[in-house]
Design a protein around this motif. Structure first.
Motif, PDB file in Angstrom:
ATOM      1  N   ILE A 178       0.857  -1.187   0.000  1.00 50.16           N
ATOM      2  CA  ILE A 178       0.000   0.000   0.000  1.00 50.16           C
ATOM      3  C   ILE A 178       0.894   1.237   0.000  1.00 50.16           C
ATOM      4  N   GLU A 179       0.681   2.127  -0.970  1.00 46.72           N
ATOM      5  CA  GLU A 179       1.428   3.381  -1.000  1.00 46.72           C
ATOM      6  C   GLU A 179       0.778   4.403  -0.080  1.00 46.72           C
ATOM      7  N   TYR A 180       1.598   5.260   0.516  1.00 46.65           N
ATOM      8  CA  TYR A 180       1.053   6.323   1.357  1.00 46.65           C
ATOM      9  C   TYR A 180       1.640   7.675   0.949  1.00 46.65           C
ATOM     10  N   TYR A 181       0.844   8.726   1.150  1.00 44.02           N
ATOM     11  CA  TYR A 181       1.204  10.105   0.835  1.00 44.02           C
ATOM     12  C   TYR A 181       0.717  10.977   1.988  1.00 44.02           C
ATOM     13  N   PHE A 182       1.647  11.633   2.685  1.00 50.96           N
ATOM     14  CA  PHE A 182       1.310  12.442   3.857  1.00 50.96           C
ATOM     15  C   PHE A 182       1.719  13.879   3.574  1.00 50.96           C
ATOM     16  N   TYR A 183       0.722  14.803   3.578  1.00 51.88           N
ATOM     17  CA  TYR A 183       0.950  16.211   3.261  1.00 51.88           C
ATOM     18  C   TYR A 183       0.573  17.075   4.460  1.00 51.88           C
ATOM     19  N   ILE A 184       1.388  18.093   4.723  1.00 51.59           N
ATOM     20  CA  ILE A 184       1.029  19.155   5.671  1.00 51.59           C
ATOM     21  C   ILE A 184       0.749  20.415   4.872  1.00 51.59           C
ATOM     22  N   ASN A 185      -0.415  21.017   5.110  1.00 51.12           N
ATOM     23  CA  ASN A 185      -0.795  22.198   4.339  1.00 51.12           C
ATOM     24  C   ASN A 185      -1.571  23.166   5.230  1.00 51.12           C
ATOM     25  N   SER A 186      -0.873  24.148   5.766  1.00 51.12           N
ATOM     26  CA  SER A 186      -1.507  25.221   6.557  1.00 51.12           C
ATOM     27  C   SER A 186      -2.384  24.666   7.676  1.00 51.12           C
ATOM     28  N   GLY A 187      -1.842  23.711   8.439  1.00 51.12           N
ATOM     29  CA  GLY A 187      -2.557  23.158   9.581  1.00 51.12           C
ATOM     30  C   GLY A 187      -3.498  22.021   9.261  1.00 51.12           C
ATOM     31  N   VAL A 188      -3.619  21.654   7.990  1.00 48.60           N
ATOM     32  CA  VAL A 188      -4.441  20.515   7.583  1.00 48.60           C
ATOM     33  C   VAL A 188      -3.509  19.391   7.140  1.00 48.60           C
ATOM     34  N   TYR A 189      -3.764  18.181   7.643  1.00 52.37           N
ATOM     35  CA  TYR A 189      -2.973  17.022   7.272  1.00 52.37           C
ATOM     36  C   TYR A 189      -3.790  16.189   6.288  1.00 52.37           C
ATOM     37  N   ASP A 190      -3.313  16.125   5.044  1.00 51.88           N
ATOM     38  CA  ASP A 190      -3.974  15.328   4.008  1.00 51.88           C
ATOM     39  C   ASP A 190      -3.204  14.024   3.830  1.00 51.88           C
ATOM     40  N   ILE A 191      -3.916  12.908   3.884  1.00 52.35           N
ATOM     41  CA  ILE A 191      -3.286  11.598   3.751  1.00 52.35           C
ATOM     42  C   ILE A 191      -4.026  10.801   2.689  1.00 52.35           C
TER      43      ILE A 191
END
Length: 628
Positions: free
Chosen positions: A511-524
């Motif tokens: 399973i691939e994962y992608y973890f982003y931090i963007n102005s206080g929002v965590y997109d996964i």
């Protein structure tokens, strides 16, 4: 141990380096330290002189000369390899030579087929097939992969009839692997799994550089002998009985300059054993992203070659009109590239201020290469079939569960005993890392009746204490397996168990994962590699957010639920961080993170960490009754 296992491969190599070549050199090897080469036979067309010798107990060097091989000529190599056990074959260091010069003929690569394992859900026997890019520098595309399962012996592998390939073409960067399971109604002991595939050079006109046929004879499993030997495996060490830990690669001297985070969650900071059993019984799977939230960007391979703005061979950066989203600007019969990703990911990654243009950069592995547009439909149909079977399995589980107030409790009289080991990588202070991508591969499970549960994790510690994202490979004693994501906010677990979860029970696909931090929002995002299906969640922490990723940590965690008395073993290998993002650019983790330290050893759990040849962080996670 078996007396002998004959592994065979026939390959055709294209001489496209010189106007004529006079010599060819290569190595044939296998990778397990407890398996040895008993003998070999190599046949090569067109050459008059040949020599070969065992340069160690696991490999053979082959040198041929006495010919003038013209440009654009195919050479056929037939390999017969007698091994003491098991089945794997690697071909490496393949070079055409003329006089004093040498040029790489094809990238180094290899394949493995595991012993058959019974799938308790389907009643089928699964044979895990893995193909790996063993090369240190060159990527390649695998195309036309197809299998023929038979109890018949075929003396000439090229005479075997194969069905059309059910898989879309895929690219492997140095050190990367791709896997699938071959399903048979019986173990097939004494039978054969034949297969065929092509290797295509990504960076030289995308011509086929080798055509391969192989024979995997299916043997009964034997126990792996106890040893302290280590064997080189695609840029890593695989260690029998996993007692020794090795970190290797330039610049990896431990540098414990920072103190470890004060809050370090453990397995029982999320669920108790009984709670997880209850949730599994009433599991509502995470819904995949609908196609309306997915964009499909299709461009010609020729256009990509001319317009890629990034000099790094593993990253593609392109600028294109915004109306190209979900719109095809290529003809039906030209080679194309497909980027199929979540719409929100494109929105976050677009750096172009012109609303009519989009500029994005992504790792090359996110792009799919096809011979033409109709080939996309073929690959999509295959993926939908796989996804449909997965959904049918999920529907067998009873709905539904909403996370209530989670309390860490266990049944009366049962003591929750935890074991845990970690491997720590700290951020290089020169980089402010806000994104990380990688893969989790829950690769094996066996249990002879022990009661336990096991979490193998990539813990993503943010720069605010108690704020952590975890990507978890979860094994239970019943055989259920899941990959899921947990978020901690100020030291509290704040997301339901099934918030972002993929059921991998019986399939154990990466399973691939992608973890982003963007102005206080965590997109996964999670991506199922067997079907191409995307899953996504966002967590809003804008009230008191973290700004960047501070630690990447591997963690092997075991809840023994009272003690260990029976045999069991699980393995997740690897959990790998492929890319990090800082200051508008993608970097390999070896640039943005430094090795820090291991935690103390504990019984029943093991972790090993290393940089691979592509400068990625890899961690191997094993739990088992035999680990002391």
């Amino acid at each position: 141990m078996h007396e002998e296992v004959l592994v065979r491969q026939t390959l055709k190599i294209h001489q496209d380096k010189y106007d004529y070549a006079t010599d060819l050199h290569f190595k044939i090897t296998q990778k397990e330290p407890w398996i040895f080469v008993n003998g070999w036979r190599i046949k090569i067309s067109d050459f008059t002189n040949s020599s070969s010798y065992a340069y160690d107990p696991h490999g053979v060097q082959v040198d041929v000369d006495g010919a003038n091989i013209p440009y654009c000529t195919w050479i056929t190599i037939e390999v017969e390899f007698w091994l003491t056990d098991w089945n794997t074959l690697r071909i490496s260091d393949v070079e055409w030579t003329r006089e004093s010069s040498a040029i790489k003929a094809i990238p180094s690569s290899g394949w493995t087929l595991d012993y058959p394992v019974l799938d308790p859900y389907s009643g089928q026997w699964l044979h895990k097939f893995i193909i790996t890019n063993d090369d240190k520098t060159d990527s390649f595309i695998v195309s036309g992969l197809t299998f023929n399962v038979s109890k018949d012996w075929y003396a000439n592998l090229t005479d075997i009839s194969f069905p059309p390939s059910p898989y879309p073409d895929f690219i492997l960067e140095p050190g990367q692997s791709w896997q699938t399971d071959i399903s048979t109604p019986e173990p097939l002991y004494g039978g054969h799994i034949y297969f065929r595939y092509n290797l295509t050079d990504v960076y030289e006109g995308r011509d086929i550089v080798s055509i391969n046929w192989a024979d995997h004879p299916v043997t009964e499993p034997v126990d792996e002998p106890e040893t302290t030997s280590t064997g080189f495996v695609s840029g890593m060490y695989e260690i029998a009985n996993v007692q020794e830990k090795i970190i290797f690669g330039e610049g990896n001297t431990p540098t414990p300059a920072k103190e470890l985070p004060p809050f370090q969650p453990s397995i029982n900071d999320k669920l108790s054993y009984d709670e997880e059993l209850r949730y599994i019984k009433n599991l509502t799977p995470t819904l995949p992203l609908p196609e309306s939230d997915i964009v499909r960007i299709i461009i010609s391979q020729a256009w990509l070659s001319q317009n890629d703005e990034d000099v790094h061979p593993g990253i593609v950066k392109i600028t294109f009109p915004s109306d190209w989203l979900n719109k095809t600007e290529v003809s039906d019969n030209e080679p194309i590239v497909l980027l199929r990703i979540p719409k929100k990911m494109v929105e976050l990654d677009d750096t172009n201020k012109d609303p009519n243009l989009i500029t994005i950069s992504y790792p090359m592995t996110m792009f799919e290469f096809y011979t033409n547009i109709p080939a996309i439909s073929k690959g999509k149909e295959s993926a939908e079939n796989i996804d449909a079977s997965t959904n049918e399995k999920s529907l067998l589980l009873q709905p539904s569960i909403i996370k209530s107030n989670l309390v860490n409790t266990v049944s009366a009289g049962v003591l929750a005993i935890e074991y845990q080991e970690r491997a720590w990588y700290q951020r290089n202070s020169d980089y402010t890392v806000i994104r990380v991508t990688g893969v989790v591969d829950p690769c094996s499970y066996s249990n002879q009746g022990e009661t336990f549960r096991n979490y193998n994790e990539r813990e993503i510690y943010l720069n605010r204490n108690g704020d952590i994202g975890e990507v978890i490979s979860d094994f239970t004693d019943s055989g259920n397996a899941y990959v899921w994501v947990a978020i901690y906010d100020e030291g509290s677990w704040v997301t339901p168990w099934n918030w972002l979860l993929i059921n991998v029970t019986g399939t154990l696909q990466p399973i691939e994962y992608y973890f982003y931090i963007n102005s206080g929002v965590y997109d996964i995002w999670l991506k199922d590699t067997s079907s191409g299906t995307w899953y996504s969640k966002s967590y809003d922490d804008t009230d008191n957010p973290a700004a960047y990723i501070d630690w990447l940590t591997g963690s092997t965690e075991l809840d023994s639920v009272g003690g260990i008395s029976k045999s069991f073993r699980t393995e997740t290998n690897p959990i790998r961080d492929d890319w990090t993002y800082a200051s508008g650019n993608w970097y390999r983790p070896k640039s943005t993170f430094n090795w820090h330290s291991y935690s103390p050893d504990q019984q029943y759990v093991y972790i090993n960490a290393w940089w691979d040849g592509s400068d990625r962080i890899n961690t191997q996670h094993v739990t088992g009754s035999s680990i002391n």
